[in-house]
Motif scaffolding. Sequence first.
Motif, PDB file in Angstrom:
ATOM      1  N   ASP A 150       0.834  -1.210   0.000  1.00 50.87           N
ATOM      2  CA  ASP A 150       0.000   0.000   0.000  1.00 50.87           C
ATOM      3  C   ASP A 150       0.867   1.257   0.000  1.00 50.87           C
ATOM      4  O   ASP A 150       0.585   2.224  -0.723  1.00 50.87           O
ATOM      5  CB  ASP A 150      -0.920   0.011   1.218  1.00 50.87           C
ATOM      6  N   TYR A 151       1.922   1.250   0.809  1.00 51.66           N
ATOM      7  CA  TYR A 151       2.803   2.417   0.883  1.00 51.66           C
ATOM      8  C   TYR A 151       3.539   2.633  -0.440  1.00 51.66           C
ATOM      9  O   TYR A 151       3.706   3.765  -0.899  1.00 51.66           O
ATOM     10  CB  TYR A 151       3.812   2.239   2.017  1.00 51.66           C
ATOM     11  N   ARG A 152       3.997   1.537  -1.041  1.00 51.79           N
ATOM     12  CA  ARG A 152       4.678   1.662  -2.334  1.00 51.79           C
ATOM     13  C   ARG A 152       3.728   2.207  -3.397  1.00 51.79           C
ATOM     14  O   ARG A 152       4.076   3.123  -4.156  1.00 51.79           O
ATOM     15  CB  ARG A 152       5.212   0.304  -2.779  1.00 51.79           C
ATOM     16  N   ASP A 153       2.526   1.650  -3.454  1.00 50.84           N
ATOM     17  CA  ASP A 153       1.564   2.073  -4.474  1.00 50.84           C
ATOM     18  C   ASP A 153       1.148   3.530  -4.283  1.00 50.84           C
ATOM     19  O   ASP A 153       0.908   4.248  -5.262  1.00 50.84           O
ATOM     20  CB  ASP A 153       0.333   1.166  -4.438  1.00 50.84           C
ATOM     21  N   GLU A 154       1.070   3.971  -3.037  1.00 53.17           N
ATOM     22  CA  GLU A 154       0.745   5.371  -2.774  1.00 53.17           C
ATOM     23  C   GLU A 154       1.860   6.280  -3.283  1.00 53.17           C
ATOM     24  O   GLU A 154       1.603   7.340  -3.866  1.00 53.17           O
ATOM     25  CB  GLU A 154       0.531   5.588  -1.281  1.00 53.17           C
ATOM     26  N   GLY A 155       3.105   5.855  -3.085  1.00 51.81           N
ATOM     27  CA  GLY A 155       4.233   6.630  -3.590  1.00 51.81           C
ATOM     28  C   GLY A 155       4.233   6.713  -5.106  1.00 51.81           C
ATOM     29  O   GLY A 155       4.496   7.776  -5.690  1.00 51.81           O
ATOM     30  N   ILE A 156       3.933   5.596  -5.760  1.00 46.97           N
ATOM     31  CA  ILE A 156       3.852   5.592  -7.223  1.00 46.97           C
ATOM     32  C   ILE A 156       2.766   6.555  -7.695  1.00 46.97           C
ATOM     33  O   ILE A 156       2.953   7.324  -8.645  1.00 46.97           O
ATOM     34  CB  ILE A 156       3.570   4.167  -7.741  1.00 46.97           C
ATOM     35  N   ALA A 157       1.627   6.533  -7.017  1.00 46.14           N
ATOM     36  CA  ALA A 157       0.488   7.356  -7.437  1.00 46.14           C
ATOM     37  C   ALA A 157       0.788   8.849  -7.332  1.00 46.14           C
ATOM     38  O   ALA A 157       0.470   9.618  -8.250  1.00 46.14           O
ATOM     39  CB  ALA A 157      -0.742   7.003  -6.602  1.00 46.14           C
ATOM     40  N   VAL A 158       1.413   9.277  -6.226  1.00 45.96           N
ATOM     41  CA  VAL A 158       1.657  10.720  -6.061  1.00 45.96           C
ATOM     42  C   VAL A 158       2.724  11.209  -7.039  1.00 45.96           C
ATOM     43  O   VAL A 158       2.695  12.369  -7.470  1.00 45.96           O
ATOM     44  CB  VAL A 158       2.055  11.063  -4.607  1.00 45.96           C
ATOM     45  N   LEU A 159       3.648  10.336  -7.403  1.00 45.60           N
ATOM     46  CA  LEU A 159       4.661  10.716  -8.389  1.00 45.60           C
ATOM     47  C   LEU A 159       4.067  10.758  -9.795  1.00 45.60           C
ATOM     48  O   LEU A 159       4.277  11.715 -10.547  1.00 45.60           O
ATOM     49  CB  LEU A 159       5.832   9.734  -8.344  1.00 45.60           C
ATOM     50  N   ALA A 160       3.318   9.709 -10.150  1.00 45.08           N
ATOM     51  CA  ALA A 160       2.741   9.631 -11.493  1.00 45.08           C
ATOM     52  C   ALA A 160       1.754  10.762 -11.748  1.00 45.08           C
ATOM     53  O   ALA A 160       1.568  11.183 -12.898  1.00 45.08           O
ATOM     54  CB  ALA A 160       2.061   8.280 -11.692  1.00 45.08           C
ATOM     55  N   ALA A 161       1.132  11.270 -10.684  1.00 51.45           N
ATOM     56  CA  ALA A 161       0.180  12.375 -10.843  1.00 51.45           C
ATOM     57  C   ALA A 161       0.864  13.645 -11.338  1.00 51.45           C
ATOM     58  O   ALA A 161       0.201  14.553 -11.851  1.00 51.45           O
ATOM     59  CB  ALA A 161      -0.528  12.647  -9.521  1.00 51.45           C
TER      60      ALA A 161
END
Length: 274
Positions: free
Chosen positions: A74-85
């Motif tokens: 969950d923490y990794r996916d959240e990091g990916i999401a905020v960067l990709a945004a």
Amino acid sequence: MSVAYTAVLNVSEGSVLFLSGLLHAERVRRGTRKGRRALGTYKQAVLVLRWFLDDTRMLALARDNAIAVSTAYDYRDEGIAVLAARRPSLHGALLAAKAAGHSHVIVDGTLIHTDRISTPGPTRGVDLWWSGKHRHHGGNIQVVSTPDGWPLWTSDVRPGREHDMSAARANPELLARITDWVSDGALALADLGYEGEPATFTIPFKKTQDGRLAVDEQACNALHGALRCLGERANSLLKTTYKALRRYRGCPWRLGSITAAALILLHHEHHRTT
């Protein structure tokens, strides 16, 4: 039995703080209360960067941070999401390239390997994500780079069975923006994989059935190859910097966001967008 050791992450403190700030803003947006998360934003940022840079297994990331494996995901996916945004639009990237004075950009596709995925494709007996060219399962990502091979923009993922031209046509923004770029007098160099759009992409001459080219055509191809080959640097730069892009062990449809996140990290780490 386990052995503890000290390791150094090959990334600047500024990149950790940058990602930590994005994660903090996301928690504020969600209304996350203080003390409700197992990790602070700084440690979460380090977790995400360890995965990107070293492709550290999620079990190790969870163990090192004393959290559940599901929480680490969950923490990794959240990091990916905020960067990709924060990924740039192709329109904005090309405007920046024009402002920087670039005479041309380079368009090329790269295959990000994945584990085997037996998803049926339109051709009977061929997996959707199987690339016949590379003889491996993976996702096709289109990369637009500067003349010296610096990645400007990356596309969403397409199944590995699709050739570069098919993957480009599946992204309406790519063809539309590159067409606008060319209509302004600049060039978009590409290999013969893009011969389906000769009015948009500048491609080398294709050999005739007798395998011969005129001297002028050979000279043109040599010049084209010398300029276009630098586009391979963009693909290599992303994959050598971020080991997570060498082989992904998850849903391949997420590769577009993961590559975009890696692009943002690369831009911030080197303080360069064009």
